[in-house]
Design a protein around this motif. Structure first.
Motif, PDB file in Angstrom:
ATOM      1  N   TYR A  80       0.879  -1.176   0.000  1.00  0.00           N
ATOM      2  CA  TYR A  80       0.000   0.000   0.000  1.00  0.00           C
ATOM      3  C   TYR A  80       0.910   1.218   0.000  1.00  0.00           C
ATOM      4  O   TYR A  80       1.702   1.417   0.933  1.00  0.00           O
ATOM      5  CB  TYR A  80      -0.913  -0.024   1.224  1.00  0.00           C
ATOM      6  CG  TYR A  80      -1.771   1.214   1.369  1.00  0.00           C
ATOM      7  CD1 TYR A  80      -2.721   1.538   0.404  1.00  0.00           C
ATOM      8  CD2 TYR A  80      -1.636   2.064   2.452  1.00  0.00           C
ATOM      9  CE1 TYR A  80      -3.505   2.663   0.521  1.00  0.00           C
ATOM     10  CE2 TYR A  80      -2.416   3.198   2.588  1.00  0.00           C
ATOM     11  CZ  TYR A  80      -3.352   3.492   1.622  1.00  0.00           C
ATOM     12  OH  TYR A  80      -4.124   4.613   1.740  1.00  0.00           O
ATOM     13  N   VAL A  81       0.824   2.024  -1.052  1.00  0.00           N
ATOM     14  CA  VAL A  81       1.756   3.138  -1.265  1.00  0.00           C
ATOM     15  C   VAL A  81       1.114   4.440  -0.794  1.00  0.00           C
ATOM     16  O   VAL A  81       0.011   4.791  -1.225  1.00  0.00           O
ATOM     17  CB  VAL A  81       2.153   3.247  -2.747  1.00  0.00           C
ATOM     18  CG1 VAL A  81       3.185   4.347  -2.948  1.00  0.00           C
ATOM     19  CG2 VAL A  81       2.684   1.913  -3.260  1.00  0.00           C
ATOM     20  N   THR A 111      16.095   1.703  -5.744  1.00  0.00           N
ATOM     21  CA  THR A 111      15.343   2.788  -6.376  1.00  0.00           C
ATOM     22  C   THR A 111      16.061   3.296  -7.620  1.00  0.00           C
ATOM     23  O   THR A 111      17.285   3.201  -7.739  1.00  0.00           O
ATOM     24  CB  THR A 111      15.147   3.959  -5.392  1.00  0.00           C
ATOM     25  OG1 THR A 111      16.424   4.441  -4.969  1.00  0.00           O
ATOM     26  CG2 THR A 111      14.340   3.537  -4.192  1.00  0.00           C
ATOM     27  N   LEU A 112      15.258   3.839  -8.519  1.00  0.00           N
ATOM     28  CA  LEU A 112      15.775   4.475  -9.722  1.00  0.00           C
ATOM     29  C   LEU A 112      15.167   5.864  -9.789  1.00  0.00           C
ATOM     30  O   LEU A 112      13.958   6.025  -9.711  1.00  0.00           O
ATOM     31  CB  LEU A 112      15.386   3.654 -10.959  1.00  0.00           C
ATOM     32  CG  LEU A 112      15.980   4.082 -12.300  1.00  0.00           C
ATOM     33  CD1 LEU A 112      17.491   3.910 -12.299  1.00  0.00           C
ATOM     34  CD2 LEU A 112      15.360   3.271 -13.424  1.00  0.00           C
ATOM     35  N   GLY A 113      16.020   6.880  -9.907  1.00  0.00           N
ATOM     36  CA  GLY A 113      15.533   8.253  -9.850  1.00  0.00           C
ATOM     37  C   GLY A 113      15.984   8.915  -8.559  1.00  0.00           C
ATOM     38  O   GLY A 113      16.856   8.408  -7.850  1.00  0.00           O
ATOM     39  N   THR A 145       9.407  11.491 -11.745  1.00  0.00           N
ATOM     40  CA  THR A 145       8.926  10.113 -11.753  1.00  0.00           C
ATOM     41  C   THR A 145      10.065   9.170 -11.371  1.00  0.00           C
ATOM     42  O   THR A 145      11.168   9.262 -11.909  1.00  0.00           O
ATOM     43  CB  THR A 145       8.383   9.747 -13.146  1.00  0.00           C
ATOM     44  OG1 THR A 145       7.323  10.643 -13.473  1.00  0.00           O
ATOM     45  CG2 THR A 145       7.858   8.335 -13.162  1.00  0.00           C
ATOM     46  N   GLY A 146       9.790   8.269 -10.416  1.00  0.00           N
ATOM     47  CA  GLY A 146      10.804   7.322  -9.955  1.00  0.00           C
ATOM     48  C   GLY A 146      10.261   5.905  -9.992  1.00  0.00           C
ATOM     49  O   GLY A 146       9.063   5.664 -10.134  1.00  0.00           O
ATOM     50  N   ASP A 176       4.442   8.212  -9.652  1.00  0.00           N
ATOM     51  CA  ASP A 176       4.057   9.187 -10.673  1.00  0.00           C
ATOM     52  C   ASP A 176       4.197  10.601 -10.125  1.00  0.00           C
ATOM     53  O   ASP A 176       3.936  10.862  -8.947  1.00  0.00           O
ATOM     54  CB  ASP A 176       2.607   8.935 -11.088  1.00  0.00           C
ATOM     55  CG  ASP A 176       2.238   9.698 -12.352  1.00  0.00           C
ATOM     56  OD1 ASP A 176       3.111  10.419 -12.865  1.00  0.00           O
ATOM     57  OD2 ASP A 176       1.105   9.568 -12.817  1.00  0.00           O
ATOM     58  N   ILE A 177       4.612  11.511 -10.986  1.00  0.00           N
ATOM     59  CA  ILE A 177       4.757  12.919 -10.579  1.00  0.00           C
ATOM     60  C   ILE A 177       3.404  13.516 -10.173  1.00  0.00           C
ATOM     61  O   ILE A 177       3.338  14.451  -9.369  1.00  0.00           O
ATOM     62  CB  ILE A 177       5.404  13.739 -11.712  1.00  0.00           C
ATOM     63  CG1 ILE A 177       5.794  15.125 -11.209  1.00  0.00           C
ATOM     64  CG2 ILE A 177       4.466  13.830 -12.900  1.00  0.00           C
ATOM     65  CD1 ILE A 177       6.580  15.939 -12.209  1.00  0.00           C
TER      66      ILE A 177
END
Length: 206
Positions: A80-81, A111-113, A145-146, A176-177
């Motif tokens: 759950y984000v 992570t990426l970003g 965005t990551g 999402d941004i």
């Protein structure tokens, strides 16, 4: 004419001695105090529209649940984000779908970003057909965005000590941004100041 009109009420006919139940006239002893309160709360929520609001809130929560592994994987996981400006919290639920006890279960994330993991991974033991929950916090350094990816590694209790650790690859979580953007208002002067400060125009050198 009277006979024809009487046919319209045939479906709503009741016996003359039938009991008519009026909830407001029933005593707490015959009804039950808790049942009476529950019905009053239900009527109130229907009248004020709270039931629809709670349903909409639950639907928005379900939209933020991300399935991380498949139903046929040994460990089923979903997250759950929650996005709070510069913090992302993942509430991960892991279910052991095997008949074995899983030891040293670890959720390894990367992570990426412009995202940075805050906590070290925790090691858990999950009994057969049981579930465990844990939280992972991620800091955001810029509103871009990551992607969050990773895997779940674990050992099976009773297996040979030199055996390789088992691994389940997780589905990617895309941040999402739009999660960072909220409606707001500002004056014309502020808007012009922000326009020049943040360079919202695409300037092309000719």
């Amino acid at each position: 004419g009277g006979g024809a009109g009487g046919g319209d009420f045939a479906g709503a006919a009741h016996a003359a001695d039938e009991c008519i139940k009026i909830r407001q006239l029933r005593t707490k002893r015959s009804y039950g105090h808790s049942d009476l309160e529950d019905e009053d709360e239900a009527d109130l929520s229907r009248a004020t529209g709270l039931a629809e609001q709670e349903l909409a809130a639950n639907e928005s929560k379900l939209n933020r649940v991300v399935q991380l592994t498949g139903f046929s994987d040994p460990v089923y996981a979903e997250a759950y984000v929650t996005v709070h400006q510069y913090d992302i919290v993942l509430e991960v639920t892991m279910i052991n779908q095997t008949a074995d006890t899983l030891q040293d279960v670890c959720l390894e994330l990367a992570t990426l970003g412009d995202l940075k993991l805050v906590e070290r991974p925790q090691y858990l033991t999950i009994a057969p057909a049981s579930k465990k929950q844990l939280k992972a916090s991620i800091k955001v350094s810029s509103t871009e965005t990551g992607i969050i990816f990773g895997n779940i590694v674990y050992d099976i209790a009773g297996a040979a000590s030199d055996a390789d650790r088992n691994c389940v690859i997780l589905n990617d979580i895309h941040i999402d941004i739009m999660d960072y953007i909220a409606p707001a208002t500002c004056s014309d002067v502020q808007f012009r100041a922000y326009w020049s400060e943040f360079e919202w125009e695409n300037k092309v050198a000719v």
